[in-house]
Design a protein around this motif. Structure first.
Motif, PDB file in Angstrom:
ATOM      1  N   SER A 202       0.853  -1.334  -0.003  1.00  0.00           N
ATOM      2  CA  SER A 202       0.049   0.088   0.006  1.00  0.00           C
ATOM      3  C   SER A 202       0.823   1.369   0.079  1.00  0.00           C
ATOM      4  O   SER A 202       1.618   1.471   1.022  1.00  0.00           O
ATOM      5  CB  SER A 202      -0.852   0.095   1.257  1.00  0.00           C
ATOM      6  N   GLU A 203       0.622   1.998  -1.057  1.00  0.00           N
ATOM      7  CA  GLU A 203       1.396   3.123  -1.070  1.00  0.00           C
ATOM      8  C   GLU A 203       0.669   4.357   0.113  1.00  0.00           C
ATOM      9  O   GLU A 203       1.486   4.993   0.588  1.00  0.00           O
ATOM     10  CB  GLU A 203       0.944   4.116  -2.548  1.00  0.00           C
TER      11      GLU A 203
ATOM     12  N   GLN B 226       1.714   7.513   5.008  1.00  0.00           N
ATOM     13  CA  GLN B 226       1.518   7.768   6.373  1.00  0.00           C
ATOM     14  C   GLN B 226       2.719   7.539   7.406  1.00  0.00           C
ATOM     15  O   GLN B 226       2.789   8.456   8.100  1.00  0.00           O
ATOM     16  CB  GLN B 226       0.237   6.995   6.770  1.00  0.00           C
ATOM     17  N   LEU B 227       3.328   6.479   6.977  1.00  0.00           N
ATOM     18  CA  LEU B 227       4.536   6.212   8.058  1.00  0.00           C
ATOM     19  C   LEU B 227       5.527   6.964   7.637  1.00  0.00           C
ATOM     20  O   LEU B 227       6.578   7.262   8.659  1.00  0.00           O
ATOM     21  CB  LEU B 227       4.732   4.799   7.662  1.00  0.00           C
ATOM     22  N   LEU B 228       6.001   7.373   6.414  1.00  0.00           N
ATOM     23  CA  LEU B 228       7.350   8.252   6.041  1.00  0.00           C
ATOM     24  C   LEU B 228       7.327   9.544   6.971  1.00  0.00           C
ATOM     25  O   LEU B 228       8.342   9.693   7.827  1.00  0.00           O
ATOM     26  CB  LEU B 228       7.344   8.707   4.788  1.00  0.00           C
ATOM     27  N   PRO B 229       6.505  10.275   6.960  1.00  0.00           N
ATOM     28  CA  PRO B 229       6.427  11.556   7.885  1.00  0.00           C
ATOM     29  C   PRO B 229       6.161  11.180   9.475  1.00  0.00           C
ATOM     30  O   PRO B 229       6.731  12.058  10.267  1.00  0.00           O
ATOM     31  CB  PRO B 229       5.265  12.321   7.385  1.00  0.00           C
ATOM     32  N   GLN B 230       5.820  10.063   9.817  1.00  0.00           N
ATOM     33  CA  GLN B 230       5.738   9.570  11.041  1.00  0.00           C
ATOM     34  C   GLN B 230       7.466   9.150  11.447  1.00  0.00           C
ATOM     35  O   GLN B 230       7.291   8.773  12.744  1.00  0.00           O
ATOM     36  CB  GLN B 230       4.503   8.562  11.480  1.00  0.00           C
ATOM     37  N   GLY B 231       8.242   8.960  10.679  1.00  0.00           N
ATOM     38  CA  GLY B 231       9.476   8.521  10.910  1.00  0.00           C
ATOM     39  C   GLY B 231       9.624   7.176  11.234  1.00  0.00           C
ATOM     40  O   GLY B 231      10.708   6.545  12.036  1.00  0.00           O
TER      41      GLY B 231
ATOM     42  N   LYS C 268       7.944   1.800  -5.411  1.00  0.00           N
ATOM     43  CA  LYS C 268       8.221   2.656  -6.651  1.00  0.00           C
ATOM     44  C   LYS C 268       8.730   3.881  -6.540  1.00  0.00           C
ATOM     45  O   LYS C 268       9.635   4.558  -7.309  1.00  0.00           O
ATOM     46  CB  LYS C 268       7.028   2.692  -7.401  1.00  0.00           C
ATOM     47  N   GLU C 269       8.385   4.682  -5.344  1.00  0.00           N
ATOM     48  CA  GLU C 269       8.799   5.844  -5.175  1.00  0.00           C
ATOM     49  C   GLU C 269      10.148   5.928  -4.122  1.00  0.00           C
ATOM     50  O   GLU C 269      10.592   7.045  -3.829  1.00  0.00           O
ATOM     51  CB  GLU C 269       7.684   6.860  -4.292  1.00  0.00           C
ATOM     52  N   ALA C 270      10.763   4.880  -3.922  1.00  0.00           N
ATOM     53  CA  ALA C 270      11.735   4.538  -2.857  1.00  0.00           C
ATOM     54  C   ALA C 270      13.029   5.723  -3.497  1.00  0.00           C
ATOM     55  O   ALA C 270      13.532   6.175  -2.602  1.00  0.00           O
ATOM     56  CB  ALA C 270      12.182   3.322  -2.843  1.00  0.00           C
TER      57      ALA C 270
END
Length: 489
Positions: free
Chosen positions: A180-181, A186-191, A222-224
């Motif tokens: 799930s993108e 959601q998780l990236l800005p949450q650290g 894909k956005e990694a």
């Protein structure tokens, strides 16, 4: 490869350069294709003791009424055992796709499960997490998306004290991340990257292996390259990954496999491979290659091929970087031990996992492409004949031989004739036009650098092999012209 104009040779330097450029273009295209082949998968973590205890229990398909009953009992049961038992029954049901679909359609079901996950009772927390883990393993995207409200809590619990609970959270996050993108967003800005960097210092091997899995799933997004890998490279994760890949008594196969794949995905992104090289990635992987070669000679344990694959890929791709040349003297890859170790691994893979042989041959190709010393090692160790035995596996063998031949007359003299002549006569009879083309490229290099090669080839019925292909007249003229050049200087 060959001029369209009959009887005329291109100048020597142009011919060699053209052949070299064509091979490099072909290799670049193939490397790109290999980089794009990702190994997205999901893991299912189940407690072996629970599996044994529940042996014979068939996972039932539950309807809304039964699911509602389990959730209410888990929330309001009078005894903890009763509440835990309700979640155990629900977890078994969630092993069935039909129950999963019913569960996510039921209003408030995920909210209730998240409430149980955040309760202050450890056993209820664990069973709720196991229910979420079953949902995360679903192949249905709607089921995965429904777990979104739980992800921030799973991330928070990575800083907990229970290694079993952290391991479960990591595998669940890994399953959700890859699917799930929205979860990743959601998780990236949450650290999530700093949280994973903190986990890598855990003393527990099970946590480290789970962390490697979750990180590898994140790195395959894909956005990694734009949104994830720069953050990973800016953290302490790469240095710790390389430490976990250091050969020695503390090296754990399961952990090493996971982090070798993580390293592979980072390298394939080409975001900043120079940084990895300066951090010692090439020397670490080179030493690990030597250690693997020793290990396959000492033990029959299955699983070493699982580590060999990403290690070979990482080395192959890093060697194509300009930074690899800049630190050449520090790589610990500049001696014949590496070539010998690689051939030990090739023999091992030939017996255990033949499908991985092309990976080893790609590394040999990249080692010999710009290095006369590795070409010399290949010749001095008498490895040309063993290499030719792998022609049936991959035509990269021919590319490696071209790498050796293009180094000049001294190398061609040691290549020819030996077993190479009969092998080339065989490959010219192949129906694969790419194999035939590479064989002709190798022959051209040999003819240019080794004056006696053209005549020997003609004496061994080389022209009969060439006549099986198109442009017979041009090919015959080319060979005769090369022969005349060799005879008359």
């Amino acid at each position: 490869m060959w001029s369209r104009q009959r009887g005329r040779l291109k100048p020597l330097c142009c011919g060699v350069e053209e052949l070299r450029c064509r091979r490099r273009e072909r290799e670049a295209a193939l490397r790109k294709a290999r980089r794009e082949q990702q190994l997205v998968s999901k893991r299912l973590l189940r407690d072996e003791a629970l599996e044994e205890a529940e042996e014979g229990c068939v996972a039932m398909i539950f309807g809304e009424a039964e699911i509602q009953q389990f959730l209410q009992l888990a929330q309001r049961g009078t005894e903890e055992k009763e509440r835990e038992g309700a979640l155990v029954s629900l977890r078994r049901g969630l092993q069935r796709p039909e129950t999963q679909q019913t569960f996510i359609r039921l209003e408030g079901s995920i909210r209730t499960l998240v409430g149980l996950l955040t309760s202050n009772q450890a056993l209820l927390q664990l069973e709720a997490a196991r229910c979420l883990h079953e949902l995360s393993h679903s192949e249905q995207s709607a089921v995965v998306e429904a777990c979104l409200p739980a992800t921030s809590y799973l991330l928070t619990y990575l800083s907990g004290h229970s290694s079993d609970f952290i391991e479960l959270c990591l595998y669940t996050l890994g399953n959700l991340i890859v699917e799930s993108e929205a979860v990743r967003r959601q998780l990236l800005p949450q650290g999530i990257v700093p949280a994973l960097a903190a986990c890598i210092q855990s003393p527990h091997l099970t946590v480290l292996e789970a962390l490697g899995y979750a990180l590898s799933q994140l790195l395959q997004a894909k956005e990694a390259p734009e949104k994830i890998i720069p953050s990973v490279l800016g953290s302490t994760l790469p240095q710790h990954m390389l430490q976990l890949l250091q050969p020695g008594p503390k090296l754990n196969l399961g952990v090493a496999v996971e982090f070798a794949w993580c390293l592979h995905y980072i390298i394939c992104s080409q975001v900043n491979n120079a940084l990895l090289i300066t951090q010692g990635a090439l020397s670490t992987l080179g030493l690990l290659l030597l250690d693997l070669a020793g290990a396959v000679q000492r033990t029959e344990d299955a699983g070493l091929e699982l580590l060999a694959c990403p290690v070979l890929r990482c080395l192959s791709n890093l060697l194509t970087e300009a930074a690899a040349e800049a630190v050449g003297g520090q790589l610990q890859l500049r001696d014949e031990r590496v070539v010998a170790a690689l051939f030990i691994l090739l023999q091992f893979l030939l017996q255990k996992q033949p499908s991985l042989l092309p990976e080893g041959l790609w590394l040999l190709n990249n080692l010999t492409a710009n290095s006369p010393s590795f070409c010399t090692s290949l010749l001095s160790l008498d490895l040309i004949e063993p290499l030719l035995h792998l022609l049936s596996v991959s035509n990269v063998v021919l590319t490696v031989l071209c790498n050796v031949a293009e180094k000049g007359p001294a190398y061609c003299q040691r290549l020819w004739p030996g077993p190479l002549l009969s092998s080339l006569l065989d490959t010219l009879a192949f129906s694969d036009t790419e194999v035939v083309g590479q064989s002709l490229e190798l022959l051209q290099l040999l003819f240019l650098y080794q004056p006696g090669a053209a005549q020997a080839f003609l004496q061994q019925s080389g022209l009969q092999a060439l006549q099986r292909h198109e442009e017979v007249a041009q090919l015959q003229d080319r060979v005769h012209a090369l022969q005349q050049t060799a005879l008359h200087g």
